[in-house]
Design a protein around this motif. Sequence first.
Motif, PDB file in Angstrom:
ATOM      1  N   SER A  29      41.393  37.961  31.883  1.00  0.00           N
ATOM      2  CA  SER A  29      40.453  38.914  32.559  1.00  0.00           C
ATOM      3  C   SER A  29      40.216  39.264  30.968  1.00  0.00           C
ATOM      4  O   SER A  29      40.637  39.766  30.267  1.00  0.00           O
ATOM      5  CB  SER A  29      40.812  39.922  33.415  1.00  0.00           C
ATOM      6  OG  SER A  29      40.199  41.119  33.328  1.00  0.00           O
ATOM      7  N   GLU A  62      52.550  40.842  36.345  1.00  0.00           N
ATOM      8  CA  GLU A  62      51.386  40.200  35.892  1.00  0.00           C
ATOM      9  C   GLU A  62      51.493  42.068  35.164  1.00  0.00           C
ATOM     10  O   GLU A  62      51.774  42.631  35.385  1.00  0.00           O
ATOM     11  CB  GLU A  62      50.044  40.617  36.887  1.00  0.00           C
ATOM     12  CG  GLU A  62      49.129  39.659  36.264  1.00  0.00           C
ATOM     13  CD  GLU A  62      48.183  40.972  35.625  1.00  0.00           C
ATOM     14  OE1 GLU A  62      47.561  40.269  34.737  1.00  0.00           O
ATOM     15  OE2 GLU A  62      48.287  41.919  35.718  1.00  0.00           O
ATOM     16  N   ASP A 114      48.723  43.552  33.461  1.00  0.00           N
ATOM     17  CA  ASP A 114      48.146  45.011  33.410  1.00  0.00           C
ATOM     18  C   ASP A 114      48.818  45.598  33.669  1.00  0.00           C
ATOM     19  O   ASP A 114      48.350  47.071  33.270  1.00  0.00           O
ATOM     20  CB  ASP A 114      46.661  44.608  34.290  1.00  0.00           C
ATOM     21  CG  ASP A 114      45.552  45.863  34.105  1.00  0.00           C
ATOM     22  OD1 ASP A 114      45.556  45.787  32.852  1.00  0.00           O
ATOM     23  OD2 ASP A 114      45.528  45.869  34.937  1.00  0.00           O
ATOM     24  N   HIS A 171      38.229  40.561  37.557  1.00  0.00           N
ATOM     25  CA  HIS A 171      38.829  40.579  38.417  1.00  0.00           C
ATOM     26  C   HIS A 171      38.231  38.710  38.501  1.00  0.00           C
ATOM     27  O   HIS A 171      37.282  38.999  38.726  1.00  0.00           O
ATOM     28  CB  HIS A 171      39.177  40.407  40.259  1.00  0.00           C
ATOM     29  CG  HIS A 171      39.654  42.086  40.043  1.00  0.00           C
ATOM     30  ND1 HIS A 171      38.622  43.032  39.898  1.00  0.00           N
ATOM     31  CD2 HIS A 171      41.062  42.354  39.550  1.00  0.00           C
ATOM     32  CE1 HIS A 171      39.639  44.746  39.515  1.00  0.00           C
ATOM     33  NE2 HIS A 171      40.985  44.067  39.977  1.00  0.00           N
ATOM     34  N   SER A 197      44.507  36.602  41.408  1.00  0.00           N
ATOM     35  CA  SER A 197      44.747  35.564  41.018  1.00  0.00           C
ATOM     36  C   SER A 197      45.549  34.965  41.771  1.00  0.00           C
ATOM     37  O   SER A 197      45.892  33.297  40.591  1.00  0.00           O
ATOM     38  CB  SER A 197      44.859  35.660  39.421  1.00  0.00           C
ATOM     39  OG  SER A 197      43.820  37.480  38.809  1.00  0.00           O
ATOM     40  N   ASN A 222      40.067  43.674  31.011  1.00  0.00           N
ATOM     41  CA  ASN A 222      41.548  44.006  31.039  1.00  0.00           C
ATOM     42  C   ASN A 222      42.283  43.938  30.083  1.00  0.00           C
ATOM     43  O   ASN A 222      43.399  44.274  29.751  1.00  0.00           O
ATOM     44  CB  ASN A 222      42.507  44.236  33.097  1.00  0.00           C
ATOM     45  CG  ASN A 222      41.730  44.751  33.112  1.00  0.00           C
ATOM     46  OD1 ASN A 222      41.240  46.414  33.308  1.00  0.00           O
ATOM     47  ND2 ASN A 222      41.133  44.361  34.679  1.00  0.00           N
ATOM     48  N   GLU A 224      45.054  42.622  39.693  1.00  0.00           N
ATOM     49  CA  GLU A 224      44.716  41.216  39.000  1.00  0.00           C
ATOM     50  C   GLU A 224      45.697  40.356  39.707  1.00  0.00           C
ATOM     51  O   GLU A 224      45.752  39.189  39.878  1.00  0.00           O
ATOM     52  CB  GLU A 224      45.453  41.626  37.643  1.00  0.00           C
ATOM     53  CG  GLU A 224      44.261  42.335  37.062  1.00  0.00           C
ATOM     54  CD  GLU A 224      43.178  41.650  36.979  1.00  0.00           C
ATOM     55  OE1 GLU A 224      42.366  40.748  36.946  1.00  0.00           O
ATOM     56  OE2 GLU A 224      42.115  42.725  36.317  1.00  0.00           O
ATOM     57  N   THR A 252      34.197  34.699  38.633  1.00  0.00           N
ATOM     58  CA  THR A 252      34.980  36.444  38.742  1.00  0.00           C
ATOM     59  C   THR A 252      34.012  36.778  39.803  1.00  0.00           C
ATOM     60  O   THR A 252      33.420  36.100  39.585  1.00  0.00           O
ATOM     61  CB  THR A 252      34.848  36.520  37.359  1.00  0.00           C
ATOM     62  OG1 THR A 252      35.002  38.474  37.845  1.00  0.00           O
ATOM     63  CG2 THR A 252      34.105  36.046  36.073  1.00  0.00           C
TER      64      THR A 252
END
Length: 316
Positions: free
Chosen positions: A222, A115, A117, A269, A69, A225, A65, A263
Amino acid sequence: MSVYIKRFVCMIVFAAGLIGILTASSFVFAPKNNMPQFGMEEVSANGILGERENSIDVLVLGDSEAYSSISPMQIFKDTGFTSYVCATAGQPLDYTVVMLHRAFEKQSPKIVILETDAIYRKISAKNAVISRLSAYFSIFRYHDRWKKLSWNDFKGTSNFTWTDDFKGYKYNAKVDGCTKTDHMQPTKTAAEIPARNIKYVKEIKEFCDANGAKLVFLSTPSTVNWNYPRHNGIEALASDLGCEYVDLNLMNDKVGIDWGKDTRDKGDHLNHAGAVKVTAFLSRYLKEKDLFTDHRQDNAFATWQRALKNYEAAVK
């Protein structure tokens, strides 16, 4: 000498010998350069090892991610600030700690962005132990290199010379949109963060504090996620640790993600178009911090200007 003393002495001698063997073999097996032909893993993320000492303003850690990004070269173009994305696919927090320590061997970033996630990715006890051992003995991480060892591995010292023109960002312009855009339905429910993960995040926070860096939690957009329960879980953790938390899934009025176009895999993603929007937000965010110097006219950052030309040619 009693039998117990003899046993104790034998144990000490054995432990010392084992440590000596692990130390020597770790020296041999550790890559002597950070390019793939030298056996370095995750070369894009480890490209930071080739950057000039104390030249990175912002460090980004996390999983795919993060590297999908955030574009450091766009941040440099917009602001003159330097950043590096030390993110890897499926990065668990035990490896996040490894990357954090590696980066700080030569760098002193003022902001570390994690990040979020990765904070929810489970870590097995076995992998946690191996990561701890690898921090002291690299043989545990590079044991598979035995077929590719050269004479230089036995006599040479590490000399990391390579860096990524994209600074860890992974460009992908594929468009595969999604229609599910209601992933942030408000709720008071909080997704539980595994206890082992919380310990790692606290370790990261303590390391940043000790090294004069501000730790910031960032949730990149996202639909696959991220959700409100995860937001609540991270918000509570950020409050407990005294960290700033920025959730871009709740700030689309400032980012402007179009899930039909931005995306590459149906909302999992972002593609490059989405990354441009997230990075534009981060450029503004970093400017507002008033912590960094614009390096665009600094001759010491001439390699960044060359990298920017290569980056712009590639993303056109």
